[in-house]
Design an enzyme around this catalytic site. Structure first.
Site, PDB file in Angstrom:
ATOM      1  CG  HIS A  44       5.632  11.471  -5.317  1.00  0.00           C
ATOM      2  ND1 HIS A  44       6.908  11.458  -4.835  1.00  0.00           N
ATOM      3  CD2 HIS A  44       5.344  12.766  -5.595  1.00  0.00           C
ATOM      4  CE1 HIS A  44       7.386  12.700  -4.832  1.00  0.00           C
ATOM      5  NE2 HIS A  44       6.457  13.516  -5.275  1.00  0.00           N
TER       6      HIS A  44
ATOM      7  CG  HIS B 178       0.485   6.378  -0.533  1.00  0.00           C
ATOM      8  ND1 HIS B 178      -0.693   6.908  -1.009  1.00  0.00           N
ATOM      9  CD2 HIS B 178       0.173   5.797   0.650  1.00  0.00           C
ATOM     10  CE1 HIS B 178      -1.669   6.649  -0.144  1.00  0.00           C
ATOM     11  NE2 HIS B 178      -1.172   5.972   0.866  1.00  0.00           N
TER      12      HIS B 178
ATOM     13  CG  HIS C  87      -1.656   1.277   1.445  1.00  0.00           C
ATOM     14  ND1 HIS C  87      -2.920   1.502   0.960  1.00  0.00           N
ATOM     15  CD2 HIS C  87      -1.280   2.416   2.083  1.00  0.00           C
ATOM     16  CE1 HIS C  87      -3.301   2.724   1.298  1.00  0.00           C
ATOM     17  NE2 HIS C  87      -2.329   3.299   1.984  1.00  0.00           N
ATOM     18  CD  GLU C  88       2.061   3.470   3.682  1.00  0.00           C
ATOM     19  OE1 GLU C  88       2.244   4.553   3.109  1.00  0.00           O
ATOM     20  OE2 GLU C  88       1.066   3.262   4.407  1.00  0.00           O
TER      21      GLU C  88
HETATM   22 ZN   LIG Z   1      -2.094   5.260   2.529  1.00  0.00          ZN
END
Ligand SMILES: [Zn+2]
Length: 237
Positions: free
Chosen positions: A107, A103, A99-100
């Site tokens: 980006h 991100h 999940h991270e």
């Molecule tokens: Zn998150």
């Protein structure tokens, strides 16, 4: 205002929802932390592997203290994974790590909701901070019953709305990161289908936290708009 039962109902409902979402997130994370994955890859291993797959070579991965403190820092391009996720070889660790990375991929791809969200942070911080005083002032002026009160109430509600917008735009950012996580975990065959289902449960539960934050903010916004008479509701008492 502080003796308005309606206010406490809204605050109480929001708090109950947030506590429930937080307990659900922790409980689900804990549950799937009991299952070691077949690959025995740590969250850090998986994060690095997915980023390699996605051709992201400028993001570093490091451990951070605490539980569920995982986050991606776009300013320093650092993926910080909580110790249990960083070194963990469980379904929960795999899900959160992926999940991270989601991100970090957002980006790298200039994902619009993430860009908007980052740009909106200072607006919401400032707007939310000032709104408290303006809303109280509006209430003291009798809300929308007078022309001045109406204008002050409108400004206060609009200032508060900046925080509601923030919690709203957080939703696509978080849902998309989880969606990307599951796709990349599946594509790279990092998890078996059963393990993937466990990771999905963890991410779905975590998403509730963000939904709860939005609902709480929207309820509070609605309360103030009604309380100050902007929605044609009852007058100040
Ligand atoms: Zn998150």
């Amino acid at each position: 205002m502080f003796f308005d039962p309606m206010y406490w109902m809204v605050i109480g409902l929001g708090m109950a929802l947030s506590i429930w979402a937080s307990l659900k997130t922790k409980g689900t994370f804990h549950k799937y932390s009991q299952f070691t994955t077949r690959s025995r890859m740590t969250g850090a291993d998986i994060a690095k592997a997915i980023m390699r797959d996605a051709n992201i070579n400028d993001v570093s991965v490091e451990p951070v203290r605490g539980t569920l403190t995982d986050h991606y820092d776009p300013r320093t391009k650092t993926l910080r994974l909580s110790e249990g996720v960083y070194a963990g070889t469980t379904m929960s660790a795999a899900g959160v790590a992926a999940h991270e990375v989601g991100h970090a991929i957002q980006h790298a791809q200039n994902y619009a909701p993430l860009k908007f969200r980052s740009a909106w942070v200072p607006v919401a911080n400032l707007g939310g901070g000032i709104s408290v005083f303006v809303l109280i002032m509006a209430a003291m002026l009798g809300g929308a019953a007078t022309a001045t009160g109406h204008n002050v109430a409108l400004v206060g509600v609009l200032l508060f709305a900046t925080t509601t917008v923030f919690t709203l735009v957080t939703l696509p950012v978080e849902f998309d990161a989880s969606r990307r996580a599951l796709v990349t975990l599946k594509r790279g065959s990092y998890l078996t289908p059963e393990e993937l289902a466990g990771a999905k449960k963890v991410l779905d539960a975590a998403a509730l936290t963000y939904v709860a934050a939005f609902v709480t903010s929207a309820l509070t916004l609605f309360y103030w708009a009604m309380r100050l008479g902007l929605l044609g509701g009852r007058r100040n008492d």
